[in-house]
Design an enzyme around this catalytic site. Structure first.
Site, PDB file in Angstrom:
ATOM      1  N   SER A  25     -77.124  84.083   7.625  1.00  0.00           N
ATOM      2  CA  SER A  25     -77.834  84.995   6.797  1.00  0.00           C
ATOM      3  C   SER A  25     -78.794  85.898   7.258  1.00  0.00           C
ATOM      4  O   SER A  25     -78.569  86.431   8.285  1.00  0.00           O
ATOM      5  CB  SER A  25     -78.545  83.949   5.826  1.00  0.00           C
ATOM      6  OG  SER A  25     -79.379  83.069   6.256  1.00  0.00           O
ATOM      7  N   ASP A 198     -92.875  88.224   7.585  1.00  0.00           N
ATOM      8  CA  ASP A 198     -93.252  88.206   6.231  1.00  0.00           C
ATOM      9  C   ASP A 198     -93.407  86.687   5.756  1.00  0.00           C
ATOM     10  O   ASP A 198     -93.333  86.553   4.571  1.00  0.00           O
ATOM     11  CB  ASP A 198     -92.196  88.872   5.269  1.00  0.00           C
ATOM     12  CG  ASP A 198     -90.628  88.442   5.712  1.00  0.00           C
ATOM     13  OD1 ASP A 198     -90.467  87.435   6.119  1.00  0.00           O
ATOM     14  OD2 ASP A 198     -89.584  89.164   5.163  1.00  0.00           O
ATOM     15  N   HIS A 201     -88.797  85.963   7.943  1.00  0.00           N
ATOM     16  CA  HIS A 201     -88.037  86.615   8.794  1.00  0.00           C
ATOM     17  C   HIS A 201     -88.674  86.641  10.109  1.00  0.00           C
ATOM     18  O   HIS A 201     -90.012  87.019  10.057  1.00  0.00           O
ATOM     19  CB  HIS A 201     -87.487  87.731   8.410  1.00  0.00           C
ATOM     20  CG  HIS A 201     -86.582  87.571   7.151  1.00  0.00           C
ATOM     21  ND1 HIS A 201     -87.128  88.248   5.849  1.00  0.00           N
ATOM     22  CD2 HIS A 201     -85.576  87.373   6.768  1.00  0.00           C
ATOM     23  CE1 HIS A 201     -86.425  87.701   4.927  1.00  0.00           C
ATOM     24  NE2 HIS A 201     -85.281  87.192   5.530  1.00  0.00           N
TER      25      HIS A 201
END
Length: 267
Positions: A25, A198, A201
């Site tokens: 992902s 963040d 990530h």
């Protein structure tokens, strides 16, 4: 069929190198940017292996299964030497009351990861696997950076731990190499402050940890041939009179194995 294979061979850039595929992902999709772990591997394996990115932001293990045959066809002319897989963080979010979103129940997640491993193992006898478990998150940072766009993500560090352990359990059962990212990142005392862009990530410091853990597995794995970067042949590494010369302007210097990576030493 044979004509199609010849067409593909003509389109390939040679010489053919071992292929390492990063499949997952957003942790994978973003790994080639901002000093990400994918770019670190691409730098170290330059002239040794091709690092291929197959990252899909927002995906869970269900969506991965839907495209598994397309991303990794069993009849491909060339199969990857290594596949690094990451799914789990998006699966671990709280269930959506409307049945939407990326949540996958824990037992289904484990079964999905088993199916992914079975498929990848079937590609060839030389295809090696490394699964990455869900890393931790910084919940406060997520609220301050992502909540305005995405609302309550319903992701907690505890849920990441549970899905991380589930991934590791599946890998133990199936004899697949696995990296416990949930624990690895938290070994740094300041992990909450330096590992994320963040809250989810990875920033540069987080990616360095991931890269070092992957390199550790590659260095220690009893695989033949070895996929550790220092053990692999360097393409077109022979000495040449066209090599740059040293300070005496007379001695050629072979720079084919130089790694131009500032401020960080890789094992």
């Amino acid at each position: 069929m044979r004509e199609r294979e010849r067409e593909r061979e003509r389109e390939m850039v040679g010489p053919v190198r071992p292929e390492f595929v990063l499949f997952g992902s957003s942790i994978v999709q973003l790994s080639f940017g901002d000093e990400g772990w994918g770019s670190i591997l691409a730098n170290l394996y330059a002239r040794k292996a091709d690092i291929v990115l197959r990252g899909y932001s927002g995906w869970n293990s269900r969506r991965a299964l839907e495209v598994l045959d397309k991303v990794f066809p069993k009849d491909a002319n060339v199969q990857p030497s290594l596949v690094i897989v990451y799914f789990g963080g998006n699966d671990s979010v709280r269930p959506n009351p409307h049945g939407l979103g990326s949540h996958v129940p824990l037992q289904e997640y484990k079964e999905n990861m088993r199916k992914i491993a079975i498929h990848l193992k079937s590609l060839s006898k030389k295809t090696r696997l490394i699964f990455l478990s869900s890393p931790p998150i910084n919940e406060e940072q997520i609220r301050s950076t992502l909540s305005k766009q995405l609302g309550d993500l319903g992701r907690t560090n505890e849920s990441c731990r549970i899905y991380s352990e589930a991934c590791l359990e599946v890998c133990r059962e199936m004899n697949v190499e696995a990296i416990d990212l949930w624990s690895a990142l938290q070994k740094r005392n300041d992990w909450l402050n330096v590992c994320f862009k963040d809250g989810i990530h990875l920033a540069s410091e987080g990616s360095k940890i991931v890269a070092k853990e992957i390199l550790k597995v590659l260095r220690e794995a009893d695989w033949e041939p070895s996929l550790y970067w220092k053990s692999m042949a360097t393409e077109f590494s022979e000495d040449s009179p066209y090599d740059p010369t040293g300070v005496d302007a007379k001695t050629p210097i072979n720079v084919s194995n130089w790694i131009f990576q500032e401020s960080f030493q890789w094992d």
